[in-house]
Write an enzyme that holds these catalytic residues in place. Sequence first.
Site, mmCIF file in Angstrom:
data_model
loop_
_atom_site.group_PDB
_atom_site.id
_atom_site.type_symbol
_atom_site.label_atom_id
_atom_site.label_comp_id
_atom_site.label_asym_id
_atom_site.label_seq_id
_atom_site.Cartn_x
_atom_site.Cartn_y
_atom_site.Cartn_z
ATOM 1 N N ASN A 20 -8.224 -5.967 14.489
ATOM 2 C CA ASN A 20 -8.534 -4.838 13.614
ATOM 3 C C ASN A 20 -10.042 -4.629 13.619
ATOM 4 O O ASN A 20 -10.796 -5.564 13.331
ATOM 5 C CB ASN A 20 -8.076 -5.120 12.179
ATOM 6 C CG ASN A 20 -6.567 -5.235 12.043
ATOM 7 O OD1 ASN A 20 -5.826 -4.994 12.988
ATOM 8 N ND2 ASN A 20 -6.112 -5.590 10.851
ATOM 9 N N TRP B 215 -4.860 3.185 12.090
ATOM 10 C CA TRP B 215 -4.758 2.959 10.645
ATOM 11 C C TRP B 215 -5.283 4.196 9.933
ATOM 12 O O TRP B 215 -6.437 4.560 10.100
ATOM 13 C CB TRP B 215 -5.565 1.735 10.207
ATOM 14 C CG TRP B 215 -5.356 1.491 8.737
ATOM 15 C CD1 TRP B 215 -6.083 1.981 7.695
ATOM 16 C CD2 TRP B 215 -4.287 0.731 8.156
ATOM 17 N NE1 TRP B 215 -5.561 1.579 6.507
ATOM 18 C CE2 TRP B 215 -4.461 0.815 6.753
ATOM 19 C CE3 TRP B 215 -3.212 0.003 8.664
ATOM 20 C CZ2 TRP B 215 -3.580 0.196 5.862
ATOM 21 C CZ3 TRP B 215 -2.361 -0.622 7.789
ATOM 22 C CH2 TRP B 215 -2.551 -0.531 6.400
ATOM 23 N N ARG C 79 3.837 -0.234 13.194
ATOM 24 C CA ARG C 79 3.491 -1.525 12.620
ATOM 25 C C ARG C 79 3.581 -1.424 11.097
ATOM 26 O O ARG C 79 2.885 -0.604 10.480
ATOM 27 C CB ARG C 79 2.074 -1.944 13.033
ATOM 28 C CG ARG C 79 1.694 -3.282 12.415
ATOM 29 C CD ARG C 79 0.246 -3.667 12.648
ATOM 30 N NE ARG C 79 -0.032 -4.857 11.832
ATOM 31 C CZ ARG C 79 -1.146 -5.065 11.149
ATOM 32 N NH1 ARG C 79 -2.135 -4.184 11.176
ATOM 33 N NH2 ARG C 79 -1.285 -6.159 10.423
ATOM 34 N N HIS D 39 1.002 -9.371 4.614
ATOM 35 C CA HIS D 39 -0.116 -8.442 4.476
ATOM 36 C C HIS D 39 -0.572 -8.489 3.010
ATOM 37 O O HIS D 39 -0.562 -7.487 2.310
ATOM 38 C CB HIS D 39 0.283 -7.027 4.900
ATOM 39 C CG HIS D 39 -0.873 -6.166 5.287
ATOM 40 N ND1 HIS D 39 -0.951 -5.482 6.487
ATOM 41 C CD2 HIS D 39 -2.026 -5.874 4.635
ATOM 42 C CE1 HIS D 39 -2.080 -4.792 6.542
ATOM 43 N NE2 HIS D 39 -2.752 -5.022 5.424
ATOM 44 N N GLN E 32 0.798 -1.216 0.000
ATOM 45 C CA GLN E 32 0.000 0.000 0.000
ATOM 46 C C GLN E 32 0.838 1.276 0.000
ATOM 47 O O GLN E 32 0.341 2.333 -0.364
ATOM 48 C CB GLN E 32 -0.937 -0.002 1.205
ATOM 49 C CG GLN E 32 -1.998 -1.085 1.139
ATOM 50 C CD GLN E 32 -2.966 -1.029 2.304
ATOM 51 O OE1 GLN E 32 -2.728 -1.651 3.330
ATOM 52 N NE2 GLN E 32 -4.044 -0.296 2.158
ATOM 53 N N GLU F 185 -5.579 1.792 -1.427
ATOM 54 C CA GLU F 185 -6.587 1.074 -0.653
ATOM 55 C C GLU F 185 -7.161 -0.089 -1.461
ATOM 56 O O GLU F 185 -8.349 -0.160 -1.763
ATOM 57 C CB GLU F 185 -7.682 2.058 -0.198
ATOM 58 C CG GLU F 185 -8.764 1.468 0.695
ATOM 59 C CD GLU F 185 -8.223 0.676 1.877
ATOM 60 O OE1 GLU F 185 -8.816 -0.381 2.197
ATOM 61 O OE2 GLU F 185 -7.208 1.081 2.467
ATOM 62 N N TRP F 186 -6.254 -0.969 -1.877
ATOM 63 C CA TRP F 186 -6.609 -2.219 -2.524
ATOM 64 C C TRP F 186 -7.527 -1.999 -3.727
ATOM 65 O O TRP F 186 -7.192 -1.207 -4.599
ATOM 66 C CB TRP F 186 -7.171 -3.195 -1.488
ATOM 67 C CG TRP F 186 -6.252 -3.336 -0.308
ATOM 68 C CD1 TRP F 186 -6.466 -2.903 0.965
ATOM 69 C CD2 TRP F 186 -4.919 -3.913 -0.294
ATOM 70 N NE1 TRP F 186 -5.367 -3.178 1.780
ATOM 71 C CE2 TRP F 186 -4.410 -3.801 1.019
ATOM 72 C CE3 TRP F 186 -4.128 -4.522 -1.266
ATOM 73 C CZ2 TRP F 186 -3.153 -4.268 1.384
ATOM 74 C CZ3 TRP F 186 -2.869 -4.985 -0.896
ATOM 75 C CH2 TRP F 186 -2.398 -4.856 0.412
ATOM 76 N N TYR G 165 -13.311 -1.811 12.539
ATOM 77 C CA TYR G 165 -13.711 -0.598 11.831
ATOM 78 C C TYR G 165 -15.206 -0.270 11.945
ATOM 79 O O TYR G 165 -15.569 0.897 11.957
ATOM 80 C CB TYR G 165 -13.370 -0.727 10.340
ATOM 81 C CG TYR G 165 -11.891 -0.716 10.058
ATOM 82 C CD1 TYR G 165 -11.199 0.484 9.946
ATOM 83 C CD2 TYR G 165 -11.185 -1.896 9.924
ATOM 84 C CE1 TYR G 165 -9.835 0.505 9.687
ATOM 85 C CE2 TYR G 165 -9.818 -1.888 9.666
ATOM 86 C CZ TYR G 165 -9.148 -0.679 9.556
ATOM 87 O OH TYR G 165 -7.793 -0.662 9.326
ATOM 88 N N GLU H 214 -5.319 -2.319 14.117
ATOM 89 C CA GLU H 214 -5.840 -1.341 13.158
ATOM 90 C C GLU H 214 -7.158 -0.808 13.678
ATOM 91 O O GLU H 214 -7.995 -1.572 14.157
ATOM 92 C CB GLU H 214 -6.073 -1.953 11.767
ATOM 93 C CG GLU H 214 -4.833 -2.298 10.985
ATOM 94 C CD GLU H 214 -5.158 -2.847 9.595
ATOM 95 O OE1 GLU H 214 -6.235 -2.498 9.048
ATOM 96 O OE2 GLU H 214 -4.343 -3.616 9.070
ATOM 97 N N ASN I 97 -1.861 -10.889 8.430
ATOM 98 C CA ASN I 97 -2.840 -9.827 8.607
ATOM 99 C C ASN I 97 -4.165 -10.265 7.995
ATOM 100 O O ASN I 97 -4.230 -10.619 6.811
ATOM 101 C CB ASN I 97 -2.395 -8.540 7.925
ATOM 102 C CG ASN I 97 -3.441 -7.435 8.077
ATOM 103 O OD1 ASN I 97 -3.568 -6.839 9.133
ATOM 104 N ND2 ASN I 97 -4.213 -7.180 7.013
ATOM 105 N N GLU I 98 -5.206 -10.292 8.808
ATOM 106 C CA GLU I 98 -6.571 -10.491 8.346
ATOM 107 C C GLU I 98 -6.733 -11.685 7.395
ATOM 108 O O GLU I 98 -7.070 -11.524 6.206
ATOM 109 C CB GLU I 98 -7.099 -9.222 7.677
ATOM 110 C CG GLU I 98 -7.134 -8.027 8.607
ATOM 111 C CD GLU I 98 -7.749 -6.783 7.994
ATOM 112 O OE1 GLU I 98 -8.009 -5.833 8.739
ATOM 113 O OE2 GLU I 98 -7.983 -6.761 6.759
#
Length: 438
Positions: free
Chosen positions: A286, A390, A73, A116, A16, A397-398, A288, A344, A160-161
């Site tokens: 994480n 984050w 991180r 990630h 990213q 952003e992907w 959101y 995050e 990650n995730e």
Amino acid sequence: MRRPGFVFGAATASYQIEGAAHEDGRVPSIWDTFSHTPGKTHQGDSGDVACDHYHRYAQDVALLADLGFDAYRFSIAWPRVMDADGRINERGVDFYKRLLDQLDAHGISAWATLYHWDLPQHLQDRGGWLNRDTACRFADYAEQMGRLFKGRMAGWMTLNEPYCSAYIGHTEGRHAPGLTDARYGVEAMHHLLLGHGLGTSALRANDDAPVGLVANVCQVTPASESQADLVATERAAAASNHWPLDPLFLGRYPAPLRELWPQAGAPIRDGDMAAIGVPLDFVGINYYFRQVIASDGGHGFVVQPLPGVERTQMGWEVFPDGLRDLLLEFKQRYPQLPPVYITENGMASDDAVEGGRVHDAQRARYFNSHLAAVDEAMRRGVDVRGYFAWSLMDNFEWSYGYEKRFGLVHVDYATQQRTPKDSALAFKQFLSQRRAGA
């Protein structure tokens, strides 16, 4: 949050922010392939340049230090540090050594994520996370990183995730590698978690730093008290929250997944669950948003957006109480839950520089409310030891490309100018007062 040793940091990820996609021996990743496939990302955006962090890392670490963060991180790019034959790429390793030197110079602790989402494309060509051998290759990678960076990390995070890698990448197809089969998602998750377990043991054989895994979670609430909606919400919780965590801490996959995807089954072999359940030093969370869940009339569920609630640029509901409630739930559900780090937490907004400033009052409120939720969970007995915002800066952003901005620091992608937003300045003041004991 005045607990001694509580960590405050900011987080980023390699693909990213780093750019330099074709420099110093880096090999292609699945996200290079995916982002260069027409129609997969917003306006065809890619991480080829991103925030040019590969060349501007010293400036970015100085920003971290100026804002008052004591931890960073970041993720190591597997395609940057190892070639297609599994050999170390010294030029790629040297970048992370230079980054660590800068962090050391500013007194900032390093927390490294091994994976990630940027799987080397040559491994994807052999099946990627659908191939059990990828878990073994991940363990080899972890072993090498533990050896090369021994004594330099405050903490290691294996994955990650994994939910996003498995489900969004292999069942929904919105992320690399862009596959669309529920069976693939279930198989990929198992091999990801197996890689985590094998990688954890490999890291510990070479370094004494604590090791954990990072899971993304969301609060799920039933749309009604009907039996159908309650069952649907249980399935949503199993998929969104318990899918990666139950194997880590309970030694099994959640039962509702068999009802959600009856045609899919994890390819479990003898010894797999023991390897996956290797004790962890911490778990990263994480968080959101919240989702309101209703039955789809069959085995699944649908998200039913509530009207009139606060939302971010992503369309996600702002619901800080969900973070508190999930932390309390996990403490109850997992008797062996290790210490927690919020790895995050943040929000996207449509930010612009005006008169040299970026006014993002919503983000400042978001951080305040979620920090308060973490504080309440801690007061109620959850062992939370750190918080990473984050993200340090706006980035790729992907699949959303550069349209969504999560950063504390605004990035002008044409000039690479960094501008701390009002939320960053508020964080700086908060951290300064915290250090002063105010």
